[in-house]
Scaffold this active site. Sequence first.
Site, PDB file in Angstrom:
ATOM      1  N   CYS A   2       8.260   4.770  -1.696  1.00  0.00           N
ATOM      2  CA  CYS A   2       9.639   4.985  -1.260  1.00  0.00           C
ATOM      3  C   CYS A   2       9.652   5.107   0.261  1.00  0.00           C
ATOM      4  O   CYS A   2       8.680   5.534   0.865  1.00  0.00           O
ATOM      5  CB  CYS A   2      10.280   6.230  -1.839  1.00  0.00           C
ATOM      6  SG  CYS A   2      10.338   6.284  -3.621  1.00  0.00           S
ATOM      7  N   ARG A  27       6.781  -0.183   1.145  1.00  0.00           N
ATOM      8  CA  ARG A  27       6.476   1.089   0.465  1.00  0.00           C
ATOM      9  C   ARG A  27       7.132   1.184  -0.909  1.00  0.00           C
ATOM     10  O   ARG A  27       6.830   2.075  -1.692  1.00  0.00           O
ATOM     11  CB  ARG A  27       6.964   2.264   1.320  1.00  0.00           C
ATOM     12  CG  ARG A  27       6.221   2.386   2.618  1.00  0.00           C
ATOM     13  CD  ARG A  27       6.822   3.493   3.431  1.00  0.00           C
ATOM     14  NE  ARG A  27       6.576   4.790   2.842  1.00  0.00           N
ATOM     15  CZ  ARG A  27       5.615   5.613   3.214  1.00  0.00           C
ATOM     16  NH1 ARG A  27       4.813   5.276   4.188  1.00  0.00           N
ATOM     17  NH2 ARG A  27       5.459   6.773   2.642  1.00  0.00           N
ATOM     18  N   TRP A  74      10.687   3.238  -4.980  1.00  0.00           N
ATOM     19  CA  TRP A  74       9.669   2.862  -5.964  1.00  0.00           C
ATOM     20  C   TRP A  74       9.847   3.863  -7.096  1.00  0.00           C
ATOM     21  O   TRP A  74       9.573   5.047  -6.935  1.00  0.00           O
ATOM     22  CB  TRP A  74       8.282   2.967  -5.335  1.00  0.00           C
ATOM     23  CG  TRP A  74       7.183   2.463  -6.212  1.00  0.00           C
ATOM     24  CD1 TRP A  74       6.749   1.177  -6.310  1.00  0.00           C
ATOM     25  CD2 TRP A  74       6.368   3.223  -7.105  1.00  0.00           C
ATOM     26  NE1 TRP A  74       5.719   1.089  -7.217  1.00  0.00           N
ATOM     27  CE2 TRP A  74       5.463   2.325  -7.717  1.00  0.00           C
ATOM     28  CE3 TRP A  74       6.311   4.572  -7.462  1.00  0.00           C
ATOM     29  CZ2 TRP A  74       4.518   2.735  -8.656  1.00  0.00           C
ATOM     30  CZ3 TRP A  74       5.364   4.989  -8.396  1.00  0.00           C
ATOM     31  CH2 TRP A  74       4.483   4.065  -8.975  1.00  0.00           C
ATOM     32  N   ASN A  99      11.606  11.265  -1.077  1.00  0.00           N
ATOM     33  CA  ASN A  99      10.344  10.620  -1.483  1.00  0.00           C
ATOM     34  C   ASN A  99       9.544  11.632  -2.271  1.00  0.00           C
ATOM     35  O   ASN A  99       9.591  12.814  -1.957  1.00  0.00           O
ATOM     36  CB  ASN A  99       9.470  10.321  -0.254  1.00  0.00           C
ATOM     37  CG  ASN A  99       9.878   9.065   0.433  1.00  0.00           C
ATOM     38  OD1 ASN A  99      10.723   8.340  -0.053  1.00  0.00           O
ATOM     39  ND2 ASN A  99       9.274   8.819   1.571  1.00  0.00           N
ATOM     40  N   GLY A 100       8.739  11.158  -3.203  1.00  0.00           N
ATOM     41  CA  GLY A 100       7.851  12.098  -3.894  1.00  0.00           C
ATOM     42  C   GLY A 100       8.454  12.569  -5.201  1.00  0.00           C
ATOM     43  O   GLY A 100       9.383  11.954  -5.738  1.00  0.00           O
ATOM     44  N   GLU A 482     -13.511  -5.859  -5.915  1.00  0.00           N
ATOM     45  CA  GLU A 482     -12.380  -5.984  -4.989  1.00  0.00           C
ATOM     46  C   GLU A 482     -11.712  -7.360  -5.163  1.00  0.00           C
ATOM     47  O   GLU A 482     -10.484  -7.468  -5.144  1.00  0.00           O
ATOM     48  CB  GLU A 482     -12.883  -5.775  -3.547  1.00  0.00           C
ATOM     49  CG  GLU A 482     -11.859  -5.986  -2.453  1.00  0.00           C
ATOM     50  CD  GLU A 482     -10.613  -5.129  -2.558  1.00  0.00           C
ATOM     51  OE1 GLU A 482     -10.574  -4.178  -3.351  1.00  0.00           O
ATOM     52  OE2 GLU A 482      -9.639  -5.452  -1.846  1.00  0.00           O
ATOM     53  N   LYS A 486      -7.792  -7.900  -6.221  1.00  0.00           N
ATOM     54  CA  LYS A 486      -6.838  -8.709  -5.445  1.00  0.00           C
ATOM     55  C   LYS A 486      -6.156  -9.738  -6.336  1.00  0.00           C
ATOM     56  O   LYS A 486      -4.954  -9.933  -6.261  1.00  0.00           O
ATOM     57  CB  LYS A 486      -7.522  -9.452  -4.290  1.00  0.00           C
ATOM     58  CG  LYS A 486      -7.941  -8.674  -3.077  1.00  0.00           C
ATOM     59  CD  LYS A 486      -6.830  -8.152  -2.206  1.00  0.00           C
ATOM     60  CE  LYS A 486      -6.445  -6.764  -2.624  1.00  0.00           C
ATOM     61  NZ  LYS A 486      -7.080  -5.668  -1.968  1.00  0.00           N
ATOM     62  N   GLU A 489      -3.649  -8.032  -8.687  1.00  0.00           N
ATOM     63  CA  GLU A 489      -2.492  -7.471  -7.989  1.00  0.00           C
ATOM     64  C   GLU A 489      -1.439  -8.502  -7.627  1.00  0.00           C
ATOM     65  O   GLU A 489      -0.251  -8.255  -7.779  1.00  0.00           O
ATOM     66  CB  GLU A 489      -2.956  -6.871  -6.642  1.00  0.00           C
ATOM     67  CG  GLU A 489      -3.435  -5.489  -6.685  1.00  0.00           C
ATOM     68  CD  GLU A 489      -3.779  -5.034  -5.280  1.00  0.00           C
ATOM     69  OE1 GLU A 489      -3.112  -4.117  -4.799  1.00  0.00           O
ATOM     70  OE2 GLU A 489      -4.699  -5.590  -4.658  1.00  0.00           O
ATOM     71  N   HIS A 505     -24.801  -7.512 -21.874  1.00  0.00           N
ATOM     72  CA  HIS A 505     -24.659  -6.296 -22.690  1.00  0.00           C
ATOM     73  C   HIS A 505     -23.259  -6.195 -23.300  1.00  0.00           C
ATOM     74  O   HIS A 505     -22.826  -5.115 -23.676  1.00  0.00           O
ATOM     75  CB  HIS A 505     -24.988  -5.062 -21.858  1.00  0.00           C
ATOM     76  CG  HIS A 505     -26.394  -5.093 -21.344  1.00  0.00           C
ATOM     77  ND1 HIS A 505     -27.484  -4.921 -22.161  1.00  0.00           N
ATOM     78  CD2 HIS A 505     -26.891  -5.349 -20.113  1.00  0.00           C
ATOM     79  CE1 HIS A 505     -28.600  -5.038 -21.453  1.00  0.00           C
ATOM     80  NE2 HIS A 505     -28.256  -5.307 -20.199  1.00  0.00           N
ATOM     81  N   LYS A 604       2.937   0.356  -1.283  1.00  0.00           N
ATOM     82  CA  LYS A 604       1.839   0.399  -0.320  1.00  0.00           C
ATOM     83  C   LYS A 604       1.185   1.763  -0.238  1.00  0.00           C
ATOM     84  O   LYS A 604      -0.017   1.889  -0.176  1.00  0.00           O
ATOM     85  CB  LYS A 604       2.385  -0.024   1.046  1.00  0.00           C
ATOM     86  CG  LYS A 604       1.332  -0.140   2.122  1.00  0.00           C
ATOM     87  CD  LYS A 604       0.498  -1.381   1.924  1.00  0.00           C
ATOM     88  CE  LYS A 604      -0.624  -1.502   2.917  1.00  0.00           C
ATOM     89  NZ  LYS A 604      -1.656  -2.414   2.404  1.00  0.00           N
TER      90      LYS A 604
HETATM   91  C1  F6R Z   1      -5.033  -2.580  -3.278  1.00  0.00           C
HETATM   92  C2  F6R Z   1      -4.593  -1.417  -2.545  1.00  0.00           C
HETATM   93  C3  F6R Z   1      -4.687  -0.104  -3.221  1.00  0.00           C
HETATM   94  C4  F6R Z   1      -5.034   0.992  -2.215  1.00  0.00           C
HETATM   95  C5  F6R Z   1      -4.971   2.369  -2.890  1.00  0.00           C
HETATM   96  C6  F6R Z   1      -5.388   3.466  -1.931  1.00  0.00           C
HETATM   97  O1  F6R Z   1      -4.876  -3.760  -2.546  1.00  0.00           O
HETATM   98  O2  F6R Z   1      -4.150  -1.506  -1.431  1.00  0.00           O
HETATM   99  O3  F6R Z   1      -5.603  -0.129  -4.268  1.00  0.00           O
HETATM  100  O4  F6R Z   1      -6.301   0.753  -1.706  1.00  0.00           O
HETATM  101  O5  F6R Z   1      -3.679   2.604  -3.341  1.00  0.00           O
HETATM  102  O6  F6R Z   1      -4.575   3.492  -0.823  1.00  0.00           O
HETATM  103  P1  F6R Z   1      -5.053   4.128   0.538  1.00  0.00           P
HETATM  104  O7  F6R Z   1      -6.170   3.310   1.054  1.00  0.00           O
HETATM  105  O8  F6R Z   1      -3.842   4.077   1.420  1.00  0.00           O
HETATM  106  O9  F6R Z   1      -5.488   5.533   0.234  1.00  0.00           O
END
Ligand code: F6R
Length: 609
Positions: A2, A27, A74, A99-100, A482, A486, A489, A505, A604
Amino acid sequence: MCGIVGAVAQRDVAEILLEGLRRLEYRGYDSAGLAVIQGKTLARIRRVGKVKNLTDAINENPVIGGTGIAHTRWATHGEPSERNAHPHLSNENIAVVHNGIIENYKELKNELSKEGYAFTSETDTEVLTHLIHKLQNETKDLLSAVQKATKIVTGAYGTAVIDSNNSDQMIVARSGSPLVIGLGIGEHFVASDQLALLPVTSRFIYLEEGDVARLTRKTVEIFDKNGQPVDRKINLVDAKSDSADKGEYRHYMMKEIFEQPTCVRQTLEGRINTQGVESGIFGNGFEAITGQIKHVTIVACGTSYHAGMVAKYWFEQYAGVSCSVEIASEFRYRKFYVHEGSLFVSISQSGETADTLAALRLAKEQGYLSSLTICNVMGSSLVRESDFNFMTRAGTEIGVASTKAFTTQLVSLLLLVLTLGRHKGLTSDHEKEMVAALMQLPGKIEQALMANDVIETLAEEFADKNHALFLGRGDQYPIAMEGALKLKEISYIHAEAYAAGELKHGPIALIDADMPVIVVAPNNELLEKLHSNVEEVRARGSILYVFADKAAKFESDDTQKVVDVVATEAITAPIVYTVPLQLLSYHVAVIKGTDVDQPRNLAKSVTVE
Ligand code: F6R
């Protein structure tokens, strides 16, 4: 998670608020809304979906006024819908954005309902709004009402409140969710991220936990959690360093992938020389404790957690320090053992991730030697609350899928490995070799980016797939994880990663012609083992996509496509091999037509549990 923007000004603020929301859209982007005091009444407009929908609505029905609040959401409580979108109103005069999460909202809702308040949404924010209205009736003062409300609600939140009966005032409060005040001349602003306010100011005050502030056009008064007036430092921010512009790129993610050579250079600047790592780079006093560090505990989430997993290999192989890595949401709710001489390291792009922050707070009570955060956002909660911090200098990352933050986290972790290694027998020759590899790294990433066109063509073969498997060994296993994250996501293709030796396994049962297998295969001491694993997969009819340097001797044929990756030192290989996997996900997502920068259901900065 948010985004909040607010302004108290003489000029009309709707456009400032909308621009702030556009900058915060990464966000959260389920819905957006804005309320401005227009004369003596509140003009509120809310729309489901992106800020663009709200902008169109406001263009059709302009709102005029100098005091307003806005929000991009969000969803936590209640589906994304217009009635759940912020701002929420009470009695048509109080408007609140938030927010929150308010944890005790159900109890409060019951009490307020009994007192006659009617609810039009499913949100916890509306509960806060009515509570503030009720308390304002009792105290006859909005500041006191918000201060009292903060003592009644539990949870982590940031909020901004206006009252149409007093158009020259906005009250803001921070408890667990970041808020920054932007200082103008004869006007003041608030936002959940300073990025939102860079078009209007470069002077910022970061509110501390429990702070409540009253902003008018001419004044800013801040009160701490005990209600005492306090002065908080004014920070000057260089607006140029925080570009919210996509430039020549179609998406922020692509821009950020291509920024990586520059970001890595910035992260290294002034921190290494030809002989090794500069001293003092982790802050005053850090080197005084390095001799006592016997164990490193890394806690993080998502992509940042993957950076921690790579670092575990490095700490144990190069620095001779044992290391454990854990997902923050697990760590914070279990009984854990604190090894003697343990350094607690959090890794976070945003510095505001609720679980990571809670883990740090818990760790501080549990006898860790010290805490260090590796973070990309100056002034964020993790930076302020850790004993030491190390900034990744990636610049603002706007694409929701993390790219440049990850590679600069890895670079930062390598510097930490070298700093600790010195005390554990890492020779100066070895250190010299490693910094030489780091100095070459930006150039290697540039070469890895040159595979972009080849990868774009390859991506077409993934667009109709429903699943994909990523394989790696050693410090490339977290890179495979990773890569899978990606792809999930942003392309919504189900992807999993396995350590290649683990395949037989169980997961090998999944292999067939519809399951593409992506392999990260640098030429290292595990290569022969990896070759055998690849043959096992080939024998079962899967199509393989192998990212490897020439010396690894993989050849393209009908069942195996090899993408050349520049030959690189073992120590920096995980960073270099990340890049083609980022490009692959990006191009698959573009072909599939997904919203690359703002993938569905994500945000984000995850400031709720
Ligand atoms: C994936 C991504 C998330 C963040 C996770 C932690 O592309 O960006 O998995 O890595 O939400 O966020 P931070 O790094 O801000 O603590």
